[in-house]
Design a protein around this motif. Structure first.
Motif, mmCIF file in Angstrom:
data_model
loop_
_atom_site.group_PDB
_atom_site.id
_atom_site.type_symbol
_atom_site.label_atom_id
_atom_site.label_comp_id
_atom_site.label_asym_id
_atom_site.label_seq_id
_atom_site.Cartn_x
_atom_site.Cartn_y
_atom_site.Cartn_z
ATOM 1 N N ASN A 4 46.430 41.686 47.270
ATOM 2 C CA ASN A 4 46.663 41.449 48.882
ATOM 3 C C ASN A 4 46.446 40.274 49.377
ATOM 4 O O ASN A 4 46.315 40.413 50.372
ATOM 5 N N ILE A 5 44.967 39.900 49.485
ATOM 6 C CA ILE A 5 44.244 39.267 50.176
ATOM 7 C C ILE A 5 45.225 37.788 49.723
ATOM 8 O O ILE A 5 45.403 36.923 51.652
ATOM 9 N N ASP B 282 41.742 43.143 40.970
ATOM 10 C CA ASP B 282 43.047 42.420 40.974
ATOM 11 C C ASP B 282 43.643 42.407 42.369
ATOM 12 O O ASP B 282 44.025 41.988 42.916
ATOM 13 N N ASP B 283 44.033 44.111 42.371
ATOM 14 C CA ASP B 283 44.807 44.375 43.411
ATOM 15 C C ASP B 283 44.204 44.381 44.751
ATOM 16 O O ASP B 283 44.835 43.018 45.859
ATOM 17 N N ILE C 213 39.084 33.563 42.378
ATOM 18 C CA ILE C 213 38.826 33.393 43.612
ATOM 19 C C ILE C 213 39.287 33.148 44.537
ATOM 20 O O ILE C 213 40.185 32.345 44.375
ATOM 21 N N ILE C 214 38.902 33.625 45.705
ATOM 22 C CA ILE C 214 39.459 33.162 47.174
ATOM 23 C C ILE C 214 38.188 33.618 47.602
ATOM 24 O O ILE C 214 37.671 34.429 48.268
ATOM 25 N N ASP D 244 51.801 34.963 46.088
ATOM 26 C CA ASP D 244 52.063 35.863 45.826
ATOM 27 C C ASP D 244 52.027 35.812 44.006
ATOM 28 O O ASP D 244 52.141 35.833 43.520
ATOM 29 N N THR D 245 50.318 35.667 43.887
ATOM 30 C CA THR D 245 49.618 35.276 42.270
ATOM 31 C C THR D 245 48.418 36.033 42.196
ATOM 32 O O THR D 245 47.736 36.009 43.142
ATOM 33 N N LEU D 246 47.772 36.266 41.008
ATOM 34 C CA LEU D 246 46.905 36.778 40.711
ATOM 35 C C LEU D 246 45.639 35.742 40.289
ATOM 36 O O LEU D 246 46.029 34.345 40.176
ATOM 37 N N THR D 247 44.428 35.628 41.325
ATOM 38 C CA THR D 247 43.733 34.614 41.520
ATOM 39 C C THR D 247 42.110 35.023 40.834
ATOM 40 O O THR D 247 42.208 36.916 41.171
#
Length: 139
Positions: free
Chosen positions: A48-49, A43-44, A62-63, A57-60
């Motif tokens: 950051n990406i 997650d971290d 997949i990017i 400024d959220t958790l996801t």
């Protein structure tokens, strides 16, 4: 060419099966395989990406960065294994199935599928289900 990279304590058990499956997805969409990089992280790392490159400024889970040229799919797919695990629990599905969904999701974006509207998201889900079934056939 499909590459798998690990930035966390996780590793695919059978990379060649996943590689073959991804190639099958690409062919099933009448696309060509370029260079695809899957980066599995926590997650971290992905947060950051998300902040640095997308200003989110959220958790996801997949990017994906799409470098597709014409019909040849190229890109970097970052996947948070932690988020996939949590989502699998939340959706009451096996981790392996949720991982396949997310991996297919990135490729489907490169094929031109979107998920911002409800109609697009519905189509994306149908395509994910279709592609997950291909994995089971390939094993």
């Amino acid at each position: 060419m499909v590459n798998f990279n690990y930035e966390t304590a996780f590793e695919l058990s059978n990379e060649s099966a996943y590689e073959k499956w991804i190639s099958t997805i690409i062919l099933s969409e009448n696309k060509k395989e370029g260079e695809l990089n899957y980066i599995f992280c926590d997650d971290d790392y992905l947060h950051n990406i998300n902040v640095e490159y997308l200003n989110h400024d959220t958790l996801t889970d997949i990017i994906s960065f799409d470098y597709t040229v014409g019909n040849e799919l190229n890109g970097d797919v970052f996947i948070s294994v932690e988020r996939v695990r949590d989502n699998a629990t939340d959706f009451n599905v096996p981790f392996s199935e949720e991982l396949l969904r997310v991996m297919a999701h990135g490729i489907l974006h490169y094929c031109g599928y979107k998920d911002k509207t409800e109609a697009d998201a519905d189509l994306m889900r149908k395509k994910e289900e279709e592609k997950i079934k291909l994995f089971h056939v390939e094993l």
